[in-house]
Design an enzyme around this catalytic site. Structure first.
Site, short mmCIF file in Angstrom:
data_model
loop_
_atom_site.label_atom_id
_atom_site.label_comp_id
_atom_site.label_asym_id
_atom_site.label_seq_id
_atom_site.Cartn_x
_atom_site.Cartn_y
_atom_site.Cartn_z
N ASP A 8 0.86 -1.18 0.00
CA ASP A 8 0.00 0.00 0.00
C ASP A 8 0.89 1.23 0.00
OD1 ASP A 8 -2.06 -1.77 0.17
OD2 ASP A 8 -2.65 -1.26 2.21
N ASP A 131 -15.34 -3.77 -0.67
CA ASP A 131 -14.81 -3.51 0.66
C ASP A 131 -15.97 -3.21 1.59
OD1 ASP A 131 -12.26 -3.64 -0.56
OD2 ASP A 131 -12.42 -1.53 -1.12
#
Length: 241
Positions: A8, A131
């Protein structure tokens, strides 16, 4: 089940968020490309997220992503990239950089026609991220919660040549408390697409449990790997059990 490490990106560094919160950031490597090169020694696929892009709605960390793709793909590794891909131009730019797959989340909720179009033009190269927060799909870098469920997203894309659905329980992401096995199992049984599981993996037992769920083709790991809960070799073995 394929083991897929995650990088990330925030401010050009490899980080992890706790439960998707941008005010709870842990930096793991200041050189994401070097990290990618090390991971390539054992892994065939890498998951990369432009966290700033996810909030902004367009690619922000393109230079860092380019360096990671070059490092990991130098010897044939495959990279899937997400975060801020909400237009055909953004998707095409990452594919042109050498990404094997693009990951779309917010666009799957707000513009499913775009996702269908991209999947049709690039079959097998589009991953749809769902998500979830309390069963509803979070968008805009996980900072807003929509009214739709993960299965709603899957149904809207039925028949499209999508590579996989990437399911994350946001409340577990970065916590190492264990993935949401029940929700993952239900989605894999109902969605009609291969599922990549993400969020909460903290032990080899968690990986083995996910590997037993029919339809789960891969798992994304981050914090547990970088903080030494298991080695990369151990994780790959457990995911293949």
């Amino acid at each position: 089940m394929q083991l897929i490490p995650a990088i990330d990106l925030l401010g050009g560094q490899a980080v992890r968020l706790h439960q998707g919160r941008y005010d709870q950031v842990t930096v793991y490597d200041q050189d994401p490309a070097a990290l990618a090169a090390r991971l390539r020694r054992a892994c065939a696929r890498l998951h990369v997220v432009d966290l700033e892009g996810a909030r902004a709605g367009l690619p922000v960390q393109a230079d860092a992503v380019r360096a990671v793709i070059a490092a990991f793909g130098a010897e044939g590794g495959s990279v899937q990239v997400g975060g801020g891909i909400r237009s055909a131009a953004a998707a095409e730019s990452y594919l042109a950089l050498g990404a094997d797959r693009i990951v779309l989340g917010t666009a799957a909720v707000n513009d499913p026609a775009l996702v269908r179009d991209l999947a049709g033009r690039f079959p097998g190269r589009v991953v749809v991220a769902v998500d979830a927060k309390d069963g509803r799909v979070a968008v805009q870098g996980w900072e807003q919660v929509s009214s739709v469920t993960a299965l709603d997203v899957a149904r809207a894309l039925a028949g499209a040549p999508v590579a996989a659905l990437l399911y994350t329980d946001v409340s577990r992401d970065g916590t190492q408390v264990g993935p949401n096995l029940e929700a993952t199992r239900e989605l894999a049984a109902s969605c009609g697409f291969p599922v990549l599981a993400s969020g909460g993996v903290g032990s080899l037992a968690h990986l083995r449990a996910l590997a037993q769920i029919p339809g789960v083709s891969g798992v994304i790991v981050g914090r547990a790997l970088y903080e030494g809960a298991f080695t990369l070799a151990e994780a790959i073995e457990a995911a293949s059990a």
